[in-house]
Write a protein that holds these residues in place. Structure first.
Motif, PDB file in Angstrom:
ATOM      1  N   ARG A   1       0.835  -1.203   0.000  1.00  0.00           N
ATOM      2  CA  ARG A   1       0.000   0.000   0.000  1.00  0.00           C
ATOM      3  C   ARG A   1       0.871   1.255   0.000  1.00  0.00           C
ATOM      4  NH1 ARG A   1      -4.932   0.856   4.132  1.00  0.00           N
ATOM      5  NH2 ARG A   1      -5.544   2.911   3.414  1.00  0.00           N
ATOM      6  N   ARG A   2       1.827   1.314   0.919  1.00  0.00           N
ATOM      7  CA  ARG A   2       2.754   2.448   1.028  1.00  0.00           C
ATOM      8  C   ARG A   2       4.140   1.908   1.372  1.00  0.00           C
ATOM      9  NH1 ARG A   2       0.935   6.356   5.648  1.00  0.00           N
ATOM     10  NH2 ARG A   2       0.939   4.381   6.748  1.00  0.00           N
ATOM     11  N   SER A   3       5.156   2.675   1.023  1.00  0.00           N
ATOM     12  CA  SER A   3       6.530   2.380   1.429  1.00  0.00           C
ATOM     13  C   SER A   3       6.851   3.295   2.604  1.00  0.00           C
ATOM     14  CB  SER A   3       7.508   2.645   0.282  1.00  0.00           C
ATOM     15  OG  SER A   3       7.227   1.802  -0.808  1.00  0.00           O
ATOM     16  N   ILE A   4       7.065   2.683   3.760  1.00  0.00           N
ATOM     17  CA  ILE A   4       7.298   3.432   4.995  1.00  0.00           C
ATOM     18  C   ILE A   4       8.757   3.302   5.382  1.00  0.00           C
ATOM     19  CG2 ILE A   4       6.719   3.654   7.455  1.00  0.00           C
ATOM     20  CD1 ILE A   4       4.361   4.298   5.602  1.00  0.00           C
ATOM     21  N   TYR A   5       9.374   4.414   5.716  1.00  0.00           N
ATOM     22  CA  TYR A   5      10.762   4.440   6.160  1.00  0.00           C
ATOM     23  C   TYR A   5      10.779   4.890   7.617  1.00  0.00           C
ATOM     24  CZ  TYR A   5      15.814   5.106   5.697  1.00  0.00           C
ATOM     25  OH  TYR A   5      17.173   5.003   5.824  1.00  0.00           O
ATOM     26  N   LEU A   6      11.095   3.961   8.530  1.00  0.00           N
ATOM     27  CA  LEU A   6      11.259   4.302   9.943  1.00  0.00           C
ATOM     28  C   LEU A   6      12.712   4.696  10.148  1.00  0.00           C
ATOM     29  CD1 LEU A   6       9.354   1.478  11.862  1.00  0.00           C
ATOM     30  CD2 LEU A   6       8.608   3.817  11.427  1.00  0.00           C
ATOM     31  N   ALA A   7      12.939   5.951  10.430  1.00  0.00           N
ATOM     32  CA  ALA A   7      14.299   6.478  10.541  1.00  0.00           C
ATOM     33  C   ALA A   7      14.696   6.605  12.005  1.00  0.00           C
ATOM     34  CB  ALA A   7      14.384   7.835   9.853  1.00  0.00           C
ATOM     35  N   LEU A  16       3.717   2.876  15.485  1.00  0.00           N
ATOM     36  CA  LEU A  16       2.666   1.895  15.204  1.00  0.00           C
ATOM     37  C   LEU A  16       1.328   2.509  14.796  1.00  0.00           C
ATOM     38  CD1 LEU A  16       3.281  -0.949  17.789  1.00  0.00           C
ATOM     39  CD2 LEU A  16       3.174  -1.174  15.311  1.00  0.00           C
ATOM     40  N   PRO A  17       0.807   3.517  15.490  1.00  0.00           N
ATOM     41  CA  PRO A  17      -0.498   4.062  15.079  1.00  0.00           C
ATOM     42  C   PRO A  17      -0.490   4.722  13.702  1.00  0.00           C
ATOM     43  CG  PRO A  17       0.075   4.782  17.311  1.00  0.00           C
ATOM     44  CD  PRO A  17       1.278   4.096  16.742  1.00  0.00           C
ATOM     45  N   ARG A  18       0.685   5.040  13.186  1.00  0.00           N
ATOM     46  CA  ARG A  18       0.774   5.692  11.878  1.00  0.00           C
ATOM     47  C   ARG A  18       0.861   4.691  10.730  1.00  0.00           C
ATOM     48  NH1 ARG A  18       5.236  10.188  12.492  1.00  0.00           N
ATOM     49  NH2 ARG A  18       4.487  10.702  10.421  1.00  0.00           N
ATOM     50  N   LEU A  19       0.998   3.405  11.047  1.00  0.00           N
ATOM     51  CA  LEU A  19       1.089   2.371  10.010  1.00  0.00           C
ATOM     52  C   LEU A  19      -0.302   1.901   9.612  1.00  0.00           C
ATOM     53  CD1 LEU A  19       4.052   0.275  11.441  1.00  0.00           C
ATOM     54  CD2 LEU A  19       4.122   2.108   9.735  1.00  0.00           C
ATOM     55  N   LYS A  20      -0.413   1.467   8.350  1.00  0.00           N
ATOM     56  CA  LYS A  20      -1.682   0.968   7.828  1.00  0.00           C
ATOM     57  C   LYS A  20      -1.490  -0.455   7.328  1.00  0.00           C
ATOM     58  CE  LYS A  20      -3.133   5.554   6.462  1.00  0.00           C
ATOM     59  NZ  LYS A  20      -3.402   6.462   5.361  1.00  0.00           N
ATOM     60  N   THR A  21      -2.558  -1.214   7.360  1.00  0.00           N
ATOM     61  CA  THR A  21      -2.515  -2.584   6.870  1.00  0.00           C
ATOM     62  C   THR A  21      -2.008  -2.593   5.431  1.00  0.00           C
ATOM     63  OG1 THR A  21      -4.335  -3.195   8.312  1.00  0.00           O
ATOM     64  CG2 THR A  21      -3.890  -4.667   6.450  1.00  0.00           C
ATOM     65  N   GLY A  22      -1.044  -3.467   5.153  1.00  0.00           N
ATOM     66  CA  GLY A  22      -0.509  -3.604   3.804  1.00  0.00           C
ATOM     67  C   GLY A  22       0.703  -2.749   3.510  1.00  0.00           C
ATOM     68  N   ASP A  23       1.178  -1.957   4.472  1.00  0.00           N
ATOM     69  CA  ASP A  23       2.386  -1.165   4.266  1.00  0.00           C
ATOM     70  C   ASP A  23       3.604  -2.075   4.164  1.00  0.00           C
ATOM     71  OD1 ASP A  23       1.050   1.258   4.401  1.00  0.00           O
ATOM     72  OD2 ASP A  23       1.613   1.670   6.481  1.00  0.00           O
ATOM     73  N   ALA A  24       4.614  -1.607   3.457  1.00  0.00           N
ATOM     74  CA  ALA A  24       5.940  -2.231   3.473  1.00  0.00           C
ATOM     75  C   ALA A  24       6.817  -1.280   4.289  1.00  0.00           C
ATOM     76  CB  ALA A  24       6.489  -2.407   2.068  1.00  0.00           C
ATOM     77  N   VAL A  25       7.463  -1.812   5.326  1.00  0.00           N
ATOM     78  CA  VAL A  25       8.164  -0.978   6.292  1.00  0.00           C
ATOM     79  C   VAL A  25       9.648  -1.303   6.299  1.00  0.00           C
ATOM     80  CG1 VAL A  25       8.322  -0.322   8.735  1.00  0.00           C
ATOM     81  CG2 VAL A  25       6.083  -0.869   7.730  1.00  0.00           C
ATOM     82  N   LEU A  26      10.455  -0.259   6.195  1.00  0.00           N
ATOM     83  CA  LEU A  26      11.907  -0.389   6.316  1.00  0.00           C
ATOM     84  C   LEU A  26      12.329   0.315   7.599  1.00  0.00           C
ATOM     85  CD1 LEU A  26      14.843  -0.852   5.456  1.00  0.00           C
ATOM     86  CD2 LEU A  26      14.637   1.122   3.953  1.00  0.00           C
ATOM     87  N   TRP A  27      12.957  -0.435   8.513  1.00  0.00           N
ATOM     88  CA  TRP A  27      13.500   0.181   9.723  1.00  0.00           C
ATOM     89  C   TRP A  27      15.009   0.251   9.563  1.00  0.00           C
ATOM     90  CZ3 TRP A  27      14.737  -2.429  14.941  1.00  0.00           C
ATOM     91  CH2 TRP A  27      15.237  -1.465  15.825  1.00  0.00           C
ATOM     92  N   ASP A  28      15.493   1.459   9.480  1.00  0.00           N
ATOM     93  CA  ASP A  28      16.926   1.706   9.291  1.00  0.00           C
ATOM     94  C   ASP A  28      17.343   2.730  10.333  1.00  0.00           C
ATOM     95  OD1 ASP A  28      19.437   1.717   8.150  1.00  0.00           O
ATOM     96  OD2 ASP A  28      18.842   2.696   6.295  1.00  0.00           O
TER      97      ASP A  28
END
Length: 182
Positions: free
Chosen positions: A31-37, A75-87
């Protein structure tokens, strides 16, 4: 094991691990590409680097969540189906271990402090996996980081072992090539 797929990648500084991980996320059908910085700006140079990277990601379609310490707040900012990168695990760990250093009592010196943060991290990563399609976790190698003290190395090793065990795939990056370890 919790939720959806998790991939762990580690490697030395400038090994190409972050670019490899970004590519994995951008090619996921998410759904979205999420970058946790996890980075923090302690000086003007670092603030400029963070801003430059944030802008680069923006133009590539990323949603960036700056969360250098309390990863669970993402966590509350994530949506079902996101792809998450934690770097990156190593910057988060340094931030957590040495939180409070300015008062003379960093977490690393407080009995039980890191154990609580470790439990919260495990719960948070399980929570991220529960909503995301894919979670890619990036970290430096245990002996490759610039911080060379015993608590840091011990905690980083412990976290890496857990991440490898929890991941469906684990890779080590060297000279721009990803070698599958699991």
């Amino acid at each position: 094991m919790a939720g959806n797929k998790m991939i762990f990648i580690s490697g030395g500084v400038r090994s190409g691990k972050s670019a490899w991980a970004e590519n994995k996320i951008l090619h996921a059908k998410a759904r979205r590409s999420i970058y946790l910085a996890s980075g923090r700006a302690y000086d003007n140079e670092m603030a400029q680097r963070i801003e430059r990277h944030r802008q680069d990601r923006f133009y590539d379609g990323w949603t960036t969540i700056e969360q250098p310490i309390h990863l669970e707040e993402a966590l509350p900012r994530l949506k079902t189906g996101d792809a998450v990168l934690w770097d990156c695990v190593t910057t988060w760990l340094a931030n957590e271990l040495y939180a409070g250093w300015e008062t003379g009592t960093p977490c690393a010196a407080q009995p039980g402090c890191m154990e609580k943060k470790w439990a919260a991290l495990q719960e948070t990563l399980h929570g991220i996996r529960a909503v995301s399609e894919l979670l890619v976790v990036v970290s430096n190698e245990v002996m490759d980081d610039f911080i060379r003290d015993e608590p840091y190395q011990r905690w980083l090793g412990r976290i890496h072992l857990w991440l490898v065990a929890e991941s469906e795939e684990a890779f080590e990056m060297e000279n721009g090539f990803a070698y599958k370890r699991k």
